[in-house]
Write an enzyme that holds these catalytic residues in place. Structure first.
Site, PDB file in Angstrom:
ATOM      1  N   HIS A   5      -5.744   2.904   1.591  1.00  0.00           N
ATOM      2  CA  HIS A   5      -5.044   4.100   2.058  1.00  0.00           C
ATOM      3  C   HIS A   5      -5.719   4.726   3.291  1.00  0.00           C
ATOM      4  O   HIS A   5      -5.063   5.015   4.296  1.00  0.00           O
ATOM      5  CB  HIS A   5      -4.958   5.151   0.953  1.00  0.00           C
ATOM      6  CG  HIS A   5      -4.355   4.642  -0.331  1.00  0.00           C
ATOM      7  ND1 HIS A   5      -3.421   3.643  -0.357  1.00  0.00           N
ATOM      8  CD2 HIS A   5      -4.548   5.003  -1.625  1.00  0.00           C
ATOM      9  CE1 HIS A   5      -3.067   3.416  -1.625  1.00  0.00           C
ATOM     10  NE2 HIS A   5      -3.739   4.227  -2.403  1.00  0.00           N
ATOM     11  N   ASP A  40       0.906  -1.148   0.000  1.00  0.00           N
ATOM     12  CA  ASP A  40       0.000   0.000   0.000  1.00  0.00           C
ATOM     13  C   ASP A  40       0.941   1.192   0.000  1.00  0.00           C
ATOM     14  O   ASP A  40       1.594   1.475   1.011  1.00  0.00           O
ATOM     15  CB  ASP A  40      -0.866  -0.005   1.265  1.00  0.00           C
ATOM     16  CG  ASP A  40      -1.788   1.198   1.299  1.00  0.00           C
ATOM     17  OD1 ASP A  40      -1.391   2.275   0.810  1.00  0.00           O
ATOM     18  OD2 ASP A  40      -2.907   1.072   1.807  1.00  0.00           O
ATOM     19  N   HIS A  41       1.049   1.888  -1.131  1.00  0.00           N
ATOM     20  CA  HIS A  41       2.154   2.849  -1.247  1.00  0.00           C
ATOM     21  C   HIS A  41       2.023   4.007  -0.252  1.00  0.00           C
ATOM     22  O   HIS A  41       3.007   4.682   0.034  1.00  0.00           O
ATOM     23  CB  HIS A  41       2.315   3.338  -2.690  1.00  0.00           C
ATOM     24  CG  HIS A  41       1.332   4.369  -3.128  1.00  0.00           C
ATOM     25  ND1 HIS A  41       0.064   4.064  -3.526  1.00  0.00           N
ATOM     26  CD2 HIS A  41       1.431   5.720  -3.222  1.00  0.00           C
ATOM     27  CE1 HIS A  41      -0.574   5.183  -3.864  1.00  0.00           C
ATOM     28  NE2 HIS A  41       0.235   6.204  -3.680  1.00  0.00           N
TER      29      HIS A  41
HETATM   30  C1  BG6 Z   1      -3.793   4.750  -5.989  1.00  0.00           C
HETATM   31  C2  BG6 Z   1      -5.163   4.784  -6.571  1.00  0.00           C
HETATM   32  O1  BG6 Z   1      -3.661   3.676  -5.091  1.00  0.00           O
HETATM   33  O2  BG6 Z   1      -3.537   5.955  -5.290  1.00  0.00           O
HETATM   34  C3  BG6 Z   1      -5.332   5.995  -7.473  1.00  0.00           C
HETATM   35  O3  BG6 Z   1      -5.408   3.603  -7.310  1.00  0.00           O
HETATM   36  C4  BG6 Z   1      -4.956   7.248  -6.753  1.00  0.00           C
HETATM   37  O4  BG6 Z   1      -6.670   6.084  -7.944  1.00  0.00           O
HETATM   38  C5  BG6 Z   1      -3.590   7.110  -6.101  1.00  0.00           C
HETATM   39  O5  BG6 Z   1      -4.958   8.309  -7.681  1.00  0.00           O
HETATM   40  C6  BG6 Z   1      -3.268   8.294  -5.229  1.00  0.00           C
HETATM   41  O6  BG6 Z   1      -1.937   8.208  -4.831  1.00  0.00           O
HETATM   42  P1  BG6 Z   1      -1.095   9.506  -4.493  1.00  0.00           P
HETATM   43  O7  BG6 Z   1       0.221   8.970  -4.028  1.00  0.00           O
HETATM   44  O8  BG6 Z   1      -1.027  10.318  -5.741  1.00  0.00           O
HETATM   45  O9  BG6 Z   1      -1.861  10.198  -3.410  1.00  0.00           O
END
Ligand code: BG6
Length: 542
Positions: free
Chosen positions: A293, A230-231
């Protein structure tokens, strides 16, 4: 039923001992070559992973090009990868090594956070990249891959250590994992090196499918070999949340139901679905952001202090939070969870199409691009404290924030002279302008007794004046180092789905609101404001 592991396949042609002997001579060669070995240039930093092969499935896809490969380049450029490193790019389309390297160079140039590209570092990394065409459905390609990896151990000294990164369609995960097991590439036995698999989100699409997927993965890999990404957990400010909470003594005493009125967590995006309409139609904001997230951020805010930062100590505490979140029933879904979908509007000064007009989206789509909900945690620390979570696309700006709203003073002495009775907010800005702000009441200078709220602000940029690594750099390095703290465990993923699945099922059983119900560029549907107004609160203006 606990998953059964697949039977151990026949011992590979070469024993672990042969493998070690074969690789050690190659490693000696690499160590001796100052051009290949940054250690010899005195550049290597402390935490460098073991020699290894990074096997990237889905190497021609968007995620690989935008995130994974630029992150690998960045780690390489900063000497955080071992000299004995090899990137094996795997995908269906035919490419020569040269053609693939040329293509990803363009992507690294476009997506790297430090530009221009360091030509010397790129040339060294490019020598370590090979492309392997592979049809995920057939045995032959995986047999060839296995042989190729053995050969690379000899040529490159990668010592049998392999990280399989699945940046593919979710539907291909089971098949790839099964094939890796069939050819014995999961085996860490007999000292033949470590084997790890990194799996991208979405991990399943509801509770049952996530359980099935966990079950299938567990037939091949032990849980300690599995890294579910989960980044958000790799973001610098998210990691700082742990330091903020557990590295400082002053916040912990007030971090509970006695002092906290409520918590708001926002993941706002100004972008729409871009080119991902087909994916998003199947996903929606609840699966795309809430299940992972948002709930992950909530666990980090709400968890008890872990006894250490060992992966399982941390994940045990996060799991306790997820399990203590009240499971939404139909009434809860109806009253406390709001869904929205954007119509045409204006975002950041530009006209924006409505969701239903986006490419690959059904013109009558009922997919939600916005979700907001009121959640409670049934434990001693948080009982009675609402957590309001919201996420949406095409909101006025990109902003991710966690706000802890503290209770009012017991006796409001300055009620007449203050404009803001709920003075104390602690807001942690995750992105884009990372920082932490504490708001408190202060006297306006002058002879009277006017009181106003002021902000005490910590800003990452000004305090540290260094660029934060991208989340993928952090997470890839951790996976290579074998540190799973920032990856979600099987039981955590299931517990998160246990919260979100009743919402998805509840919505499916009730009529959808009249979509679109917010204009692109607005802060979501009115019902989301009403959700808080009912409780005498309102969303923070970000
Ligand atoms: C991803 C989603 O996990 O996270 C995307 O699939 C979303 O829809 C993105 O835009 C948002 O990531 P960040 O790092 O740009 O907030």
């Amino acid at each position: 039923m606990s998953p059964t592991r697949a039977p151990v396949p026949p011992v590979p042609a070469r024993t672990a001992r042969q493998l070690r002997e074969a690789t050690s001579s190659a490693r000696r060669r690499h160590r001796a070559d100052p051009d290949l070995n940054p250690l010899r240039k005195g550049l290597r930093l402390e935490r460098v992973p073991d020699p290894c092969c990074f096997v990237l499935f889905g190497a021609t896809g968007d995620l690989a090009h935008r995130k994974v490969i630029p992150a690998i380049y960045q780690l390489w450029r900063t000497n955080l990868l071992p000299a004995e490193f090899s990137l094996v790019a795997v995908a269906r389309r035919p490419y020569t090594d040269e053609a693939f390297v040329a293509e990803i160079r363009a992507s690294v140039e476009a997506n790297s956070r430090v530009r221009p590209i360091d030509e010397g570092a790129w040339a060294e990394l490019a020598k370590r990249i090979t492309y392997q065409q592979l049809d995920f459905g057939g045995d032959a390609g995986f047999d060839r891959l296995s042989e190729r990896l053995d050969a690379l151990d000899e040529e490159r000294g990668t010592a049998g250590n392999r990280l399989f990164y699945l940046a593919t369609q979710p539907s291909q995960v089971t098949e790839i994992v099964h094939q890796l097991g069939r050819v014995g590439l999961d085996h860490e036995l007999r000292g033949a090196g470590w084997r790890r698999v990194v799996i991208e989100k979405p991990f399943g699409r509801d509770y049952e499918s996530a359980r099935r997927l966990n079950h299938e993965v567990a037939k091949v890999f032990r849980e300690s070999q599995v890294y579910r990404i989960d980044h958000y957990l790799g973001k610098e400010t998210v990691r700082n949340l742990l330091v903020f909470r557990f590295g400082n003594g002053i916040f912990e005493p007030v971090w509970n139901r006695s002092y906290v009125d409520h918590v708001q967590i926002t993941v706002a995006e100004s972008l729409g679905v871009e080119s991902r309409g087909a994916f998003y139609e199947e996903t929606g904001a609840s699966r795309d952001i809430l299940q992972n997230h948002l709930l992950q951020l909530m666990t980090l805010v709400a968890m008890e202090p872990p006894s250490s930062f060992h992966a399982d100590a941390l994940r045990d505490q996060k799991l306790q939070v997820l399990r203590a979140i009240t499971t939404p029933d139909t009434e809860h879904v109806r009253h406390d969870v709001v869904r929205g979908q954007y119509g045409p509007g204006w975002v950041e000064g530009a006209a924006a199409a409505g969701y239903r007009e986006e490419p690959e989206v059904d013109p009558e789509s009922e997919t939600e691009t916005y979700v907001a909900g009121r959640f409670t945690i049934d434990d001693w620390r948080w009982s009675g404290v609402p957590f309001y979570l919201r996420a949406g696309k095409r909101l006025p700006k990109r902003a991710t924030e966690i706000a802890i709203q503290f209770k009012e003073v017991p006796l409001p002495l300055f009620r007449e002279s203050t404009g803001d009775p709920a003075a104390n907010v602690l807001a942690m800005r995750i992105q884009p302008d990372e920082g932490i702000m504490l708001r408190f009441a202060a006297k306006v200078p002058g002879l009277g007794l006017d009181v106003r709220t002021v902000n005490m602000d910590f800003d990452y940029g000004t305090s540290f004046a260094v660029d934060s690594p991208d989340a993928y750099e952090t997470l890839i390095l951790d996976a290579l180092l074998g540190d799973a703290s920032l990856f979600t465990r099987a039981d955590e993923v299931e517990a998160a789905w246990a919260v979100v699945t009743p919402i998805i099922e509840g919505w499916a059983a009730m009529p959808a609101p009249r979509f679109p119900n917010y204009a692109a560029g607005a802060w979501g549907p009115e019902a989301a404001d009403e959700l808080l107004e009912r409780d005498g609160r309102r969303w923070r203006r970000i």
